[in-house]
Motif scaffolding. Structure first.
Motif, PDB file in Angstrom:
ATOM      1  N   TYR A 195      -8.129   5.544  28.326  1.00  0.00           N
ATOM      2  CA  TYR A 195      -9.335   6.108  27.731  1.00  0.00           C
ATOM      3  C   TYR A 195     -10.227   6.580  28.872  1.00  0.00           C
ATOM      4  N   LYS A 196     -10.605   7.844  28.847  1.00  0.00           N
ATOM      5  CA  LYS A 196     -11.330   8.464  29.960  1.00  0.00           C
ATOM      6  C   LYS A 196     -12.759   8.782  29.546  1.00  0.00           C
ATOM      7  N   ILE A 197     -13.702   8.304  30.345  1.00  0.00           N
ATOM      8  CA  ILE A 197     -15.119   8.586  30.125  1.00  0.00           C
ATOM      9  C   ILE A 197     -15.622   9.392  31.320  1.00  0.00           C
ATOM     10  N   SER A 198     -16.094  10.594  31.070  1.00  0.00           N
ATOM     11  CA  SER A 198     -16.595  11.464  32.133  1.00  0.00           C
ATOM     12  C   SER A 198     -18.103  11.592  32.007  1.00  0.00           C
ATOM     13  N   SER A 221     -32.115  10.745  47.396  1.00  0.00           N
ATOM     14  CA  SER A 221     -31.380  11.511  46.389  1.00  0.00           C
ATOM     15  C   SER A 221     -29.937  11.043  46.356  1.00  0.00           C
ATOM     16  N   ALA A 222     -29.487  10.613  45.186  1.00  0.00           N
ATOM     17  CA  ALA A 222     -28.110  10.133  45.044  1.00  0.00           C
ATOM     18  C   ALA A 222     -27.576  10.546  43.675  1.00  0.00           C
ATOM     19  N   LYS A 223     -26.301  10.869  43.646  1.00  0.00           N
ATOM     20  CA  LYS A 223     -25.669  11.281  42.387  1.00  0.00           C
ATOM     21  C   LYS A 223     -24.210  10.874  42.403  1.00  0.00           C
ATOM     22  N   LEU A 224     -23.714  10.503  41.238  1.00  0.00           N
ATOM     23  CA  LEU A 224     -22.300  10.173  41.079  1.00  0.00           C
ATOM     24  C   LEU A 224     -21.730  10.933  39.902  1.00  0.00           C
ATOM     25  N   ASP A 225     -20.797  11.844  40.184  1.00  0.00           N
ATOM     26  CA  ASP A 225     -20.009  12.482  39.134  1.00  0.00           C
ATOM     27  C   ASP A 225     -18.760  11.629  38.947  1.00  0.00           C
ATOM     28  N   ALA A 226     -18.676  10.952  37.805  1.00  0.00           N
ATOM     29  CA  ALA A 226     -17.667   9.910  37.662  1.00  0.00           C
ATOM     30  C   ALA A 226     -16.694  10.173  36.530  1.00  0.00           C
ATOM     31  N   ASP A 227     -15.444   9.822  36.797  1.00  0.00           N
ATOM     32  CA  ASP A 227     -14.410   9.736  35.766  1.00  0.00           C
ATOM     33  C   ASP A 227     -13.947   8.287  35.726  1.00  0.00           C
ATOM     34  N   VAL A 228     -14.307   7.612  34.648  1.00  0.00           N
ATOM     35  CA  VAL A 228     -13.933   6.210  34.476  1.00  0.00           C
ATOM     36  C   VAL A 228     -12.703   6.136  33.591  1.00  0.00           C
ATOM     37  N   LEU A 257     -34.524   8.864  36.761  1.00  0.00           N
ATOM     38  CA  LEU A 257     -33.135   8.462  36.584  1.00  0.00           C
ATOM     39  C   LEU A 257     -32.528   9.360  35.514  1.00  0.00           C
ATOM     40  N   GLN A 258     -31.424   9.995  35.851  1.00  0.00           N
ATOM     41  CA  GLN A 258     -30.762  10.896  34.910  1.00  0.00           C
ATOM     42  C   GLN A 258     -29.339  10.430  34.653  1.00  0.00           C
ATOM     43  N   THR A 259     -28.908  10.549  33.419  1.00  0.00           N
ATOM     44  CA  THR A 259     -27.528  10.208  33.084  1.00  0.00           C
ATOM     45  C   THR A 259     -26.999  11.206  32.070  1.00  0.00           C
ATOM     46  N   GLU A 260     -25.717  11.431  32.132  1.00  0.00           N
ATOM     47  CA  GLU A 260     -25.091  12.393  31.221  1.00  0.00           C
ATOM     48  C   GLU A 260     -23.696  11.914  30.861  1.00  0.00           C
ATOM     49  N   LEU A 261     -23.403  11.872  29.562  1.00  0.00           N
ATOM     50  CA  LEU A 261     -22.047  11.634  29.079  1.00  0.00           C
ATOM     51  C   LEU A 261     -21.451  12.987  28.724  1.00  0.00           C
ATOM     52  N   LYS A 262     -20.404  13.378  29.464  1.00  0.00           N
ATOM     53  CA  LYS A 262     -19.812  14.697  29.261  1.00  0.00           C
ATOM     54  C   LYS A 262     -18.689  14.668  28.242  1.00  0.00           C
ATOM     55  N   ASN A 263     -17.929  13.594  28.252  1.00  0.00           N
ATOM     56  CA  ASN A 263     -16.816  13.504  27.307  1.00  0.00           C
ATOM     57  C   ASN A 263     -16.259  12.085  27.322  1.00  0.00           C
ATOM     58  N   LYS A 276     -19.497  13.675  21.339  1.00  0.00           N
ATOM     59  CA  LYS A 276     -19.519  12.658  22.390  1.00  0.00           C
ATOM     60  C   LYS A 276     -20.163  13.182  23.666  1.00  0.00           C
ATOM     61  N   LYS A 277     -21.331  13.755  23.489  1.00  0.00           N
ATOM     62  CA  LYS A 277     -22.105  14.254  24.616  1.00  0.00           C
ATOM     63  C   LYS A 277     -23.546  13.804  24.473  1.00  0.00           C
TER      64      LYS A 277
END
Length: 717
Positions: free
Chosen positions: A270-273, A297-304, A256-262, A225-226
């Motif tokens: 249910y947690k999506i990081s 320049s903008a970035k969001l490190d998110a825990d949904v 545009l960059q995106t990353e699914l960490k877990n 799941k990455k």
């Protein structure tokens, strides 16, 4: 401690070996049978799938040929999908799909490889129908049949798994075209080539026959799941002209960059990081701002977090704008009564970094502003739709050794001396007005009647001299009232905010201008750039009080033929009543120049509030209502006495002054951003819209008042 060896008799070992051997032989036999029968089984499965697609979705699916290619790969050719009475949705020449055997044993379909050669997916919008509306119909049917309470966490988990399981370990897509047709007014084509090799993703997308070439590069590992990928365009910004054509908006960016960490369960949630970042994003939308806004320049490190009945962006998330950081918390709780929550927390940090982080073009008047010191910010908003009156709102921007060392494009202290003010109507300048002694109509604060000053302060901003530019309680009440009314019925602007809006900012009603207004008010109030007395003096000299009437000097002479110092309490209350709708002032008089009877309630309300605050004597003279007389030269311009009147709205707490006449804007969005062009034209053709009809209560009061006046006349005679 040494464990003793367990001795198993040889005969039991032999029996176990025979059982395992027989099991393996049976499995092999079944495998051989299945292998030999697999083509027949495949045909049955394909036929069953085609029938189900037709029955459940109304899809006409055709497959020219379907055969096995190797142990677990199915190769199909000549695939077409046509919704009933719609345009063809998809057509694929060759498609090979491989599945992983081990997950398949446990009933889970995970793709191992996908090969596609030449095909298209075609989405067509025609009026109110599309060739994918069968999906919506199916969802509606499912929601009707499923009356049990849904668990959002489980749904999120299932959707995430379905998406990830459909990403193969290896993929080779050639000559695949995605087409979109919106009522023949806008068409998009994406010619796509994509490869996944051991998790490495590379893709090239030709947009609208080489109008632009997009690239998607990254890495995918669905099993863990990455995934991560970067999107960019060749030699130019990545943008989609369709947005500009259909939404009158422009959106583009360099990368545009995106990353699914877990993605996993955390208790019942249910947690999506993951993270999302963008470089040099350009936004242009008239209701956001009147010019281009560039986010460098903008970035969001998110825990949904997705719970049984809520979706939230957790407070562990961090948003970055250049070197500035902020921790957002957003939560939406579903149910019979929805709950909205928003929290923003910016820890104490360098003030200049905060100002440098603002997107270019967002705050034009502040560009180039230099500051020193630190600031921190906290916002807390909570609304339970079941009890909107309990809404919570707190917003605090706290300076720490903060100081302005250099002005930007605008000197925020310019109003401390004489300056030229230019009022606008419908986007056009009216005339230049000197705010200073050179203007004969300019009136110093000390030369303005206290009756007028106290009336306007009571009506517009009772705590002007004690607040720092904002009144949170007023904003909180406005949120509650506007939510209950489902429209923008009450604002929360202070005199400070009205002054900044008129003096420093453009006329456009945009989100950017409102945000800039709030920031400038904070800068002026917290740094004491302008005294309260001077702010009030300027406000009274620029305030619109009629058709092309600006300032108390012009207004007092125009309506009453008086100097501002000579205004009575009744005249002050009248002028305060027209501040919200100054162009409707003449509607409030009858032919002899006296006020219409419906204004009596307004005067009583205002007078009582002013008396409680020591601004007037508790009344035996109706707070000057019967003494207000329009100067004789203006009476010939009055509307007939039969004209409809406006409605006086009074707040229940008796503290916030009612607006006598309300704008009839269609919704909150229009009130924030301004009317449409059609609305503007309508207003230009009708500068004095008709007021609402009198209520029964007002009619009864008018009759009683009329009888009282007749009795007094008889006694006096």
């Amino acid at each position: 401690m040494q464990l003793s060896k367990i001795k198993i008799p040889k005969k039991y070992l032999k029996i176990g070996a025979w059982i395992i051997g027989v099991f393996l032989i049976v499995c092999m036999a079944l495998g051989v049978v299945a292998y030999n029968k697999r083509e027949a089984l495949l045909k049955k499965m394909v036929a069953k799938a085609i029938t189900k697609a037709n029955k459940d979705f109304g899809l006409d699916v055709k497959i020219g040929a379907a055969t096995f290619d190797g142990l677990s790969t199915v190769k199909m050719t000549g695939i077409t999908v046509v919704p009933k009475d719609r345009d063809t949705l998809a057509s694929i020449n060759e498609l090979s799909v491989g599945v992983k055997l081990l997950p398949l044993i446990f009933g889970t379909v995970k793709l191992s490889q996908v090969k596609l050669n030449q095909g298209f997916v075609n989405i067509v919008l025609k009026d109110s129908t599309t060739n994918i509306d069968f999906i919506l119909k199916r969802k509606k049917k499912d929601s009707t049949e499923n009356k049990n309470k849904v668990n959002l966490a489980d749904i999120a988990s299932n959707v995430m798994n379905e998406v990830l399981y459909k990403i193969p370990d290896d993929m080779d897509v050639k000559n695949m075209r995605f087409k979109f047709n919106d009522n023949d007014t806008a068409k998009l084509t994406f010619d796509t080539q994509a490869i996944i090799n051991n998790g490495d993703l590379t893709s090239t997308i030709n947009v609208n026959n080489r109008e632009s070439i997009w690239h998607i590069d990254g890495y995918v590992n669905p099993g863990s799941k990455k995934l991560s990928f970067t999107v960019y365009a060749d030699g130019k910004k990545l943008e989609l002209p369709y947005l500009n054509q259909k939404l009158h908006a422009k959106l583009s960016f360099d990368t545009l960059q995106t990353e699914l960490k877990n993605a996993k369960y955390s208790g019942d949630d249910y947690k999506i990081s993951g993270s999302w970042s963008v470089k040099n994003m350009l936004i242009n939308q008239p209701r956001i701002a009147s010019n281009d806004i560039i986010v460098q320049s903008a970035k969001l490190d998110a825990d949904v977090l997705i719970g049984p009945n809520f979706i939230s962006l957790d407070s562990t998330s961090t948003a970055y704008l250049k070197n500035a950081t902020i921790h957002p918390f957003v939560k939406y709780t579903l149910g019979k009564n929805k709950i909205y929550e928003l929290k923003l927390r910016a820890e104490e940090q360098d003030a200049q970094s905060i100002f440098d982080a603002f997107p270019q073009g967002l705050f034009e008047s502040l560009e180039g502003l230099k500051v020193k010191g630190k600031v921190k910010y906290d916002l807390n908003f909570y609304l339970d739709t079941k009890i909107p009156d309990s809404v919570r709102f707190n917003s605090t921007l706290t300076p720490v050794d903060f100081k302005i060392v250099q002005w930007g494009k605008t000197n925020l202290q310019k109003i401390n001396s004489a300056f030229v003010y230019t009022p606008y109507e419908y986007g056009k300048p009216m005339r230049d007005i000197t705010i200073g002694p050179a203007n004969a109509n300019f009136t110093p604060l000390g030369s303005i009647s206290k009756n007028f000053v106290n009336s306007v302060l009571t009506a517009e901003d009772p705590s002007f001299f004690t607040h720092n530019g904002f009144v949170e309680e007023s904003i909180r009440k406005s949120i509650a009232i506007n939510y209950k009314e489902k429209k923008f019925k009450r604002g929360g602007s202070t005199i400070s905010m009205q002054l900044v809006k008129n003096i420093y900012l453009s006329r456009q009603k945009t989100l950017a201008r409102k945000a800039e207004e709030i920031l400038i008010v904070w800068l002026i109030e917290h740094n004491h750039l302008v005294t309260k007395q001077r702010m009030l003096e300027v406000y009274f000299n620029i305030i619109e009080l009629g058709q092309n009437i600006y300032g108390i000097g012009e207004a007092s002479r125009y309506y009453f033929g008086k100097q501002p110092a000579d205004l009575t309490i009744g005249e002050g209350i009248f002028l305060a009543s027209i501040v919200p709708r100054p162009k409707a002032a003449m509607y409030k008089f009858v032919a002899d120049g006296s006020l219409k009877p419906y204004m009596y309630n307004y005067f009583r309300f205002m007078g009582n509030i002013m008396a409680k605050r020591g601004f007037a004597t508790a009344d035996s003279t109706n707070y000057g209502f019967y003494n207000v007389r329009l100067r004789e030269g203006l009476r010939r311009y009055l509307a007939p006495d039969s004209a409809a009147v406006d409605t006086v709205l009074v707040d229940e707490d008796g503290e916030a002054m009612p607006v006598v006449m309300q704008d009839k804007s269609k919704n909150l969005f229009d009130r924030i951003f301004g009317p449409s062009k059609t609305d503007s034209v309508s207003k230009r053709n009708n500068n004095m819209p008709a007021d609402t009809t009198k209520t029964n209560k007002q009619l009864r009061q008018e009759r009683r008042e009329q009888r009282r006046l007749e009795r007094e006349k008889v006694v006096g005679g």
